[in-house]
Design a protein around this motif. Structure first.
Motif, PDB file in Angstrom:
ATOM      1  N   SER A   1     -17.963  10.183  62.929  1.00 20.06           N
ATOM      2  CA  SER A   1     -16.924   9.683  62.950  1.00 20.06           C
ATOM      3  C   SER A   1     -15.394  10.017  63.514  1.00 20.06           C
ATOM      4  O   SER A   1     -14.517   9.263  63.729  1.00 20.06           O
ATOM      5  N   LEU A   2     -16.195  10.564  64.774  1.00 17.60           N
ATOM      6  CA  LEU A   2     -15.120  10.703  66.284  1.00 17.60           C
ATOM      7  C   LEU A   2     -14.873   9.758  66.553  1.00 17.60           C
ATOM      8  O   LEU A   2     -13.565   9.504  66.961  1.00 17.60           O
ATOM      9  N   THR A   3     -15.649   8.359  66.919  1.00 27.59           N
ATOM     10  CA  THR A   3     -15.630   7.401  67.019  1.00 27.59           C
ATOM     11  C   THR A   3     -15.097   6.635  66.765  1.00 27.59           C
ATOM     12  O   THR A   3     -13.546   6.125  67.242  1.00 27.59           O
ATOM     13  N   PHE A   4     -15.047   6.818  65.581  1.00 26.29           N
ATOM     14  CA  PHE A   4     -13.538   5.100  64.486  1.00 26.29           C
ATOM     15  C   PHE A   4     -12.040   6.135  64.139  1.00 26.29           C
ATOM     16  O   PHE A   4     -11.606   5.814  64.840  1.00 26.29           O
ATOM     17  N   GLY A   5     -12.703   7.643  64.419  1.00 26.39           N
ATOM     18  CA  GLY A   5     -11.340   8.532  64.554  1.00 26.39           C
ATOM     19  C   GLY A   5     -10.463   8.276  66.104  1.00 26.39           C
ATOM     20  O   GLY A   5      -8.777   7.618  65.872  1.00 26.39           O
ATOM     21  N   TRP A   6     -11.396   8.034  66.719  1.00 24.24           N
ATOM     22  CA  TRP A   6     -10.305   7.520  68.385  1.00 24.24           C
ATOM     23  C   TRP A   6     -10.191   6.039  68.299  1.00 24.24           C
ATOM     24  O   TRP A   6      -9.271   5.390  69.256  1.00 24.24           O
ATOM     25  N   ARG A   7     -11.077   5.251  67.475  1.00 18.77           N
ATOM     26  CA  ARG A   7     -10.967   3.827  67.269  1.00 18.77           C
ATOM     27  C   ARG A   7      -9.461   3.702  66.667  1.00 18.77           C
ATOM     28  O   ARG A   7      -8.801   2.687  66.843  1.00 18.77           O
ATOM     29  N   ALA A   8      -9.146   4.620  65.412  1.00 22.41           N
ATOM     30  CA  ALA A   8      -7.932   4.903  65.452  1.00 22.41           C
ATOM     31  C   ALA A   8      -6.846   5.412  65.867  1.00 22.41           C
ATOM     32  O   ALA A   8      -5.883   4.729  65.878  1.00 22.41           O
ATOM     33  N   LEU A   9      -6.853   5.913  67.136  1.00 20.14           N
ATOM     34  CA  LEU A   9      -6.278   6.522  68.097  1.00 20.14           C
ATOM     35  C   LEU A   9      -5.836   4.536  69.351  1.00 20.14           C
ATOM     36  O   LEU A   9      -4.599   4.730  69.508  1.00 20.14           O
ATOM     37  N   LEU A  10      -6.878   4.744  69.388  1.00 23.72           N
ATOM     38  CA  LEU A  10      -6.862   2.761  70.188  1.00 23.72           C
ATOM     39  C   LEU A  10      -5.956   1.806  69.644  1.00 23.72           C
ATOM     40  O   LEU A  10      -5.631   1.260  70.557  1.00 23.72           O
ATOM     41  N   LYS A  11      -5.763   2.162  68.498  1.00 22.73           N
ATOM     42  CA  LYS A  11      -4.697   0.632  68.077  1.00 22.73           C
ATOM     43  C   LYS A  11      -3.633   1.157  68.673  1.00 22.73           C
ATOM     44  O   LYS A  11      -3.086   0.230  68.881  1.00 22.73           O
ATOM     45  N   ILE A  12      -3.272   2.189  68.489  1.00 22.78           N
ATOM     46  CA  ILE A  12      -1.899   2.770  69.213  1.00 22.78           C
ATOM     47  C   ILE A  12      -1.606   2.039  70.550  1.00 22.78           C
ATOM     48  O   ILE A  12      -0.110   2.026  70.682  1.00 22.78           O
ATOM     49  N   LYS A  13      -2.602   2.428  71.375  1.00 20.69           N
ATOM     50  CA  LYS A  13      -2.371   1.711  72.937  1.00 20.69           C
ATOM     51  C   LYS A  13      -2.285   0.526  72.347  1.00 20.69           C
ATOM     52  O   LYS A  13      -1.143  -0.026  73.582  1.00 20.69           O
ATOM     53  N   HIS A  14      -2.653  -0.542  71.643  1.00 22.36           N
ATOM     54  CA  HIS A  14      -2.903  -2.012  71.568  1.00 22.36           C
ATOM     55  C   HIS A  14      -1.527  -2.490  70.839  1.00 22.36           C
ATOM     56  O   HIS A  14      -0.529  -4.033  71.552  1.00 22.36           O
ATOM     57  N   VAL A  15      -1.144  -2.055  70.150  1.00 20.92           N
ATOM     58  CA  VAL A  15      -0.005  -1.782  69.233  1.00 20.92           C
ATOM     59  C   VAL A  15       1.031  -0.940  69.033  1.00 20.92           C
ATOM     60  O   VAL A  15       0.622   0.107  68.259  1.00 20.92           O
ATOM     61  N   PRO A  16       1.855  -0.255  70.103  1.00 22.26           N
ATOM     62  CA  PRO A  16       2.048   0.742  70.944  1.00 22.26           C
ATOM     63  C   PRO A  16       3.725   0.989  69.458  1.00 22.26           C
ATOM     64  O   PRO A  16       4.102   2.493  69.040  1.00 22.26           O
ATOM     65  N   GLU A  17       3.897  -0.227  68.512  1.00 18.87           N
ATOM     66  CA  GLU A  17       4.771   0.212  67.620  1.00 18.87           C
ATOM     67  C   GLU A  17       3.999   0.870  66.540  1.00 18.87           C
ATOM     68  O   GLU A  17       5.349   1.092  65.449  1.00 18.87           O
ATOM     69  N   GLN A  18       3.290   0.835  66.184  1.00 17.96           N
ATOM     70  CA  GLN A  18       2.803   1.723  65.543  1.00 17.96           C
ATOM     71  C   GLN A  18       3.827   3.668  65.965  1.00 17.96           C
ATOM     72  O   GLN A  18       3.282   4.228  64.546  1.00 17.96           O
ATOM     73  N   LEU A  19       3.985   3.519  66.772  1.00 18.72           N
ATOM     74  CA  LEU A  19       3.649   4.885  66.786  1.00 18.72           C
ATOM     75  C   LEU A  19       5.573   5.373  66.290  1.00 18.72           C
ATOM     76  O   LEU A  19       6.159   5.851  66.653  1.00 18.72           O
ATOM     77  N   PHE A  20       6.591   3.747  66.091  1.00 15.05           N
ATOM     78  CA  PHE A  20       8.187   4.329  65.342  1.00 15.05           C
ATOM     79  C   PHE A  20       7.633   5.142  64.017  1.00 15.05           C
ATOM     80  O   PHE A  20       8.842   5.538  63.932  1.00 15.05           O
ATOM     81  N   ASP A  21       6.740   5.062  63.374  1.00 13.97           N
ATOM     82  CA  ASP A  21       6.780   5.765  61.963  1.00 13.97           C
ATOM     83  C   ASP A  21       6.555   7.459  62.377  1.00 13.97           C
ATOM     84  O   ASP A  21       6.860   7.939  61.230  1.00 13.97           O
ATOM     85  N   VAL A  22       6.092   7.499  63.525  1.00 14.80           N
ATOM     86  CA  VAL A  22       5.391   8.911  63.766  1.00 14.80           C
ATOM     87  C   VAL A  22       6.294   9.589  64.894  1.00 14.80           C
ATOM     88  O   VAL A  22       7.256  10.509  65.324  1.00 14.80           O
ATOM     89  N   THR A  23       7.926   8.492  65.213  1.00 14.02           N
ATOM     90  CA  THR A  23       8.540   8.814  66.623  1.00 14.02           C
ATOM     91  C   THR A  23       9.974   8.597  65.665  1.00 14.02           C
ATOM     92  O   THR A  23      11.053  10.041  65.665  1.00 14.02           O
ATOM     93  N   MET A  24      10.308   7.263  65.827  1.00 15.36           N
ATOM     94  CA  MET A  24      11.676   6.949  65.234  1.00 15.36           C
ATOM     95  C   MET A  24      11.875   7.629  64.295  1.00 15.36           C
ATOM     96  O   MET A  24      13.312   8.360  64.043  1.00 15.36           O
ATOM     97  N   PHE A  25      11.988   7.159  62.764  1.00 17.49           N
ATOM     98  CA  PHE A  25      11.339   8.115  61.950  1.00 17.49           C
ATOM     99  C   PHE A  25      11.842   9.518  61.710  1.00 17.49           C
ATOM    100  O   PHE A  25      12.662   9.244  60.615  1.00 17.49           O
ATOM    101  N   PRO A  26      10.711   9.939  61.785  1.00 14.01           N
ATOM    102  CA  PRO A  26      11.534  11.129  62.044  1.00 14.01           C
ATOM    103  C   PRO A  26      12.987  11.890  62.596  1.00 14.01           C
ATOM    104  O   PRO A  26      13.646  12.679  62.401  1.00 14.01           O
ATOM    105  N   VAL A  27      13.347  11.234  63.410  1.00 19.28           N
ATOM    106  CA  VAL A  27      14.627  11.973  63.879  1.00 19.28           C
ATOM    107  C   VAL A  27      15.743  11.278  63.434  1.00 19.28           C
ATOM    108  O   VAL A  27      16.310  11.523  62.834  1.00 19.28           O
TER     109      VAL A  27
END
Length: 285
Positions: A41-67
């Motif tokens: 489970s932790l490995t797949f959780g890490w996989r979910a986070l690695l997607k952000i590394k390769h597609v940084p645009e995924q951080l928009f929903d947790v950074t720009m939208f809240p602002v």
């Protein structure tokens, strides 16, 4: 006469040599231990986070939208509702925090739906891992995203003038209750992601559900100011219950009834919908 035993000996010798080459190629003669439920489970959780590394645009929903949500609602509605943005911010920030994170939960469904579309489920099915680990890992990774969004909202709120009467402990407790609730409703979005055909269909359906639940609630205005028929809906809206629980904790006047209802609801939703999500997942994969 001597040819037969020589040939008989050559076959196993050749097979043994091939086996040795294979073992040398994979680096060990011992079979790796089967991954446990926690580690997979932790490995797949890490996989979910690695997607952000390769597609940084995924951080928009947790950074720009809240602002954007925090600044826009405070300065657009603040003067009209409370007379000044500062006064309105003190009331609205807990609600904006809840709305922002609840909106982000729909990305759980989109991620799972994309994995199905790309055939990731078929590859994971062949792995010797605990079967639910993909779903649990995805939820763990998304919970970290919820925490990031919560941090952004609180920090932006403090920068533009919000002060929590409940102090740091009140804010931390409110975020903890929010994360527990969002983890539970993420199982609902998993069901949606497993049933619908495309990520666009997932987003459209999720927005249809989330818009009335978040906007027709106590996020932006107290229910007492609303017509009776609307107030009746707002007061039983689970998002309103969550907002009031978070607002009480952040204001330093926690309501045990609201907090208890939210936590019980989170447990019930998880208990009811997680088995359904697992059943659909087993069929889809």
């Amino acid at each position: 006469m001597s040819t037969v035993p020589t040939t008989a000996r050559a076959v196993p010798d050749s097979a043994a040599a091939d086996t040795a080459k294979v073992l040398a190629a994979i680096g060990s003669a011992e079979r790796p231990a089967r991954a446990g439920a926690v580690s997979s489970s932790l490995t797949f959780g890490w996989r979910a986070l690695l997607k952000i590394k390769h597609v940084p645009e995924q951080l928009f929903d947790v950074t720009m939208f809240p602002v954007l949500f925090t600044v826009m609602f405070t300065f657009v509605f603040g003067g009209a509702i409370s007379g000044s943005p500062g006064d309105y911010l003190q009331y609205a920030l807990p609600g904006i925090l809840v709305q922002t994170v609840v909106f982000i939960t729909m990305y759980t469904a989109m991620t799972i739906n994309t994995d199905i579309e790309k055939g990731v489920f078929d590859r994971i099915r062949s792995l010797p891992v605990w079967r639910p680990s993909l779903l649990v890992g995805a939820l763990l990774g998304d919970t970290l995203r919820y925490l990031m969004a919560s941090t952004v909202v609180v920090v932006v709120g403090v920068l533009i003038g919000y002060r929590a009467p409940g102090g740091v402990l009140g804010v931390v407790a409110a975020v903890a209750v929010l994360l527990a609730f969002c983890f539970s409703i993420s199982w609902l979005w998993l069901i949606l992601g497993l049933k619908l055909r495309t990520p666009n269909a997932v987003m459209g359906t999720a927005m249809m559900v989330l818009f009335p639940l978040t906007f027709v609630s106590s996020v932006f205005a107290p229910p007492e100011t609303m017509p009776g028929w609307l107030r009746a809906f707002v007061e039983v809206n689970p998002v309103s219950l969550l907002v009031e629980a978070a607002r009480g904790l952040m204001d330093g006047v926690p309501d045990g009834g609201d907090i208890g209802l939210v936590l019980v609801l989170a447990v019930v939703v998880t208990a009811v919908f997680s088995p359904i999500a697992m059943r659909l997942y087993n069929r889809a994969s």
